[in-house]
Design a protein around this motif. Structure first.
Motif, PDB file in Angstrom:
ATOM      1  N   THR A  59      99.798  13.513  29.751  1.00 41.26           N
ATOM      2  CA  THR A  59      98.640  13.558  28.859  1.00 41.26           C
ATOM      3  C   THR A  59      98.839  14.746  27.928  1.00 41.26           C
ATOM      4  O   THR A  59      98.950  15.884  28.379  1.00 41.26           O
ATOM      5  N   HIS A  60      98.893  14.456  26.657  1.00 46.83           N
ATOM      6  CA  HIS A  60      99.162  15.518  25.689  1.00 46.83           C
ATOM      7  C   HIS A  60      98.045  15.551  24.654  1.00 46.83           C
ATOM      8  O   HIS A  60      97.710  14.520  24.075  1.00 46.83           O
ATOM      9  N   THR A  61      97.479  16.748  24.462  1.00 45.15           N
ATOM     10  CA  THR A  61      96.358  16.876  23.528  1.00 45.15           C
ATOM     11  C   THR A  61      96.547  18.054  22.586  1.00 45.15           C
ATOM     12  O   THR A  61      95.905  19.087  22.745  1.00 45.15           O
ATOM     13  N   PRO A  62      97.437  17.887  21.590  1.00 41.63           N
ATOM     14  CA  PRO A  62      97.505  18.953  20.598  1.00 41.63           C
ATOM     15  C   PRO A  62      96.141  19.032  19.925  1.00 41.63           C
ATOM     16  O   PRO A  62      95.456  18.023  19.822  1.00 41.63           O
ATOM     17  N   SER A  63      95.738  20.208  19.556  1.00 42.13           N
ATOM     18  CA  SER A  63      94.387  20.318  19.010  1.00 42.13           C
ATOM     19  C   SER A  63      94.386  21.163  17.746  1.00 42.13           C
ATOM     20  O   SER A  63      94.971  22.248  17.742  1.00 42.13           O
ATOM     21  N   PRO A  64      93.800  20.715  16.638  1.00 39.53           N
ATOM     22  CA  PRO A  64      93.124  19.423  16.475  1.00 39.53           C
ATOM     23  C   PRO A  64      94.114  18.265  16.272  1.00 39.53           C
ATOM     24  O   PRO A  64      95.270  18.507  15.949  1.00 39.53           O
ATOM     25  N   MET A  65      93.639  17.045  16.455  1.00 36.17           N
ATOM     26  CA  MET A  65      94.532  15.883  16.415  1.00 36.17           C
ATOM     27  C   MET A  65      94.277  14.958  15.234  1.00 36.17           C
ATOM     28  O   MET A  65      94.722  13.820  15.227  1.00 36.17           O
ATOM     29  N   GLY A  66      93.539  15.462  14.243  1.00 40.74           N
ATOM     30  CA  GLY A  66      93.184  14.629  13.091  1.00 40.74           C
ATOM     31  C   GLY A  66      94.385  14.000  12.393  1.00 40.74           C
ATOM     32  O   GLY A  66      94.280  12.928  11.793  1.00 40.74           O
ATOM     33  N   PHE A  67      95.560  14.664  12.498  1.00 40.34           N
ATOM     34  CA  PHE A  67      96.761  14.129  11.845  1.00 40.34           C
ATOM     35  C   PHE A  67      97.120  12.726  12.338  1.00 40.34           C
ATOM     36  O   PHE A  67      97.773  11.952  11.652  1.00 40.34           O
ATOM     37  N   LEU A  68      96.648  12.382  13.547  1.00 35.03           N
ATOM     38  CA  LEU A  68      96.986  11.066  14.110  1.00 35.03           C
ATOM     39  C   LEU A  68      96.325   9.931  13.322  1.00 35.03           C
ATOM     40  O   LEU A  68      96.898   8.857  13.170  1.00 35.03           O
ATOM     41  N   ASN A  69      95.096  10.184  12.830  1.00 35.60           N
ATOM     42  CA  ASN A  69      94.445   9.153  11.993  1.00 35.60           C
ATOM     43  C   ASN A  69      95.285   8.863  10.757  1.00 35.60           C
ATOM     44  O   ASN A  69      95.456   7.711  10.362  1.00 35.60           O
ATOM     45  N   LYS A  70      95.811   9.947  10.160  1.00 37.75           N
ATOM     46  CA  LYS A  70      96.591   9.777   8.921  1.00 37.75           C
ATOM     47  C   LYS A  70      97.889   9.041   9.204  1.00 37.75           C
ATOM     48  O   LYS A  70      98.202   8.038   8.569  1.00 37.75           O
ATOM     49  N   ILE A  71      98.642   9.542  10.182  1.00 36.90           N
ATOM     50  CA  ILE A  71      99.961   8.959  10.444  1.00 36.90           C
ATOM     51  C   ILE A  71      99.829   7.507  10.898  1.00 36.90           C
ATOM     52  O   ILE A  71     100.628   6.656  10.539  1.00 36.90           O
ATOM     53  N   LEU A  72      98.799   7.231  11.708  1.00 35.78           N
ATOM     54  CA  LEU A  72      98.685   5.892  12.308  1.00 35.78           C
ATOM     55  C   LEU A  72      97.663   5.008  11.587  1.00 35.78           C
ATOM     56  O   LEU A  72      97.340   3.917  12.073  1.00 35.78           O
ATOM     57  N   ASN A  73      97.176   5.502  10.433  1.00 37.15           N
ATOM     58  CA  ASN A  73      96.276   4.652   9.627  1.00 37.15           C
ATOM     59  C   ASN A  73      95.025   4.195  10.342  1.00 37.15           C
ATOM     60  O   ASN A  73      94.624   3.028  10.200  1.00 37.15           O
TER      61      ASN A  73
END
Ligand code: IYR
Length: 228
Positions: free
Chosen positions: A177-191
């Motif tokens: 379980t990995h939780t870099p914080s903040p993780m907002g970049f995931l919305n961008k990369i994964l649309n």
């Protein structure tokens, strides 16, 4: 006075599919399940060995069986195996982690995680065959843009994630379980749309032959329970 619900919106009832075991068998099964789950360890040394996607899909179907608020299934799973996307996620996560380890984390927090031996380098985000990125649907959003409320989102997604981790372990894979914080970049990369909040990244695959894990202890029953 209780409000009347139109009966037409009630789901039809069907018979429960339930196996009745003798109590001795239930005892045995509960112990076997515990022994098996007690062998689960969070792994950080992933090999490059590939995993058929069907296994991942079966485990995600298990996650979707989790109890959840108003049966809204407020989750979305992105299965990432594309090396280019994994590299982008790693780069973005390491940027956040550098900030975490070098400035954002308190001394107390760094001390709490020091036995785990973690640092800002996250090579497993590229080595492991899959990253399952779990999103929580903070609210419902129809294609027409209509917003609806979702209930018990954190609880639901947390339970589903637990089911997923258990399913992967029971299948014979390892996860982190990995939780870099903040993780907002995931919305961008994964649309992913704005109503979805990154919940965590589950790194999935096989351990390397020489994989090591920190020597940690589980708690005893009396430390975690009380009885009335
Ligand atoms: N997210 C960081 C730090 C970290 C935080 C906790 I709480 C841990 O249990 C482990 C690590 C990282 O992944 O390195």
């Amino acid at each position: 006075m209780t409000k009347k619900i139109k009966t037409s919106v009630l789901a039809p009832l069907v018979s429960l599919n339930y196996d009745i075991f003798p109590i001795e068998e239930i005892k045995f099964r509960s112990l076997e399940y515990y022994k098996n789950m007690n062998n689960r360890r969070t792994v950080r040394d992933f090999s490059k060995r590939l995993v058929p996607i069907e296994i991942i899909e079966n485990c995600i179907l298990t996650a979707d069986t989790a109890p959840n608020g108003a049966n809204q299934h407020p989750w979305h799973f992105v299965i990432v195996s594309d090396p280019d996307i994994k590299r982008r996620i790693r780069n973005a996560a390491e940027k956040e982690e550098e900030r975490f380890y070098n400035s954002r984390a308190t001394k107390e927090w760094l001390e709490a995680i020091s036995p785990l031996g973690t640092n800002e380098k996250k090579p497993f985000l590229e080595t492991a065959p899959y990253l399952i990125v779990i999103f929580a649907k903070t609210y419902g959003l129809s294609v027409k843009g209509k917003i609806t409320k979702n209930y018990y989102v954190n609880e639901s997604v947390g339970i589903a994630t637990g089911f997923l981790i258990s399913a992967l372990h029971q299948s014979g894979l390892v996860s982190l379980t990995h939780t870099p914080s903040p993780m907002g970049f995931l919305n961008k990369i994964l649309n992913r749309p704005k109503n979805e909040r990154p919940f965590l990244i589950l790194v999935v695959g096989f351990p390397t032959k020489s994989a090591k894990v920190p020597h940690i202890k589980r708690k005893s029953l009396h430390e975690i329970t009380s009885y009335y």
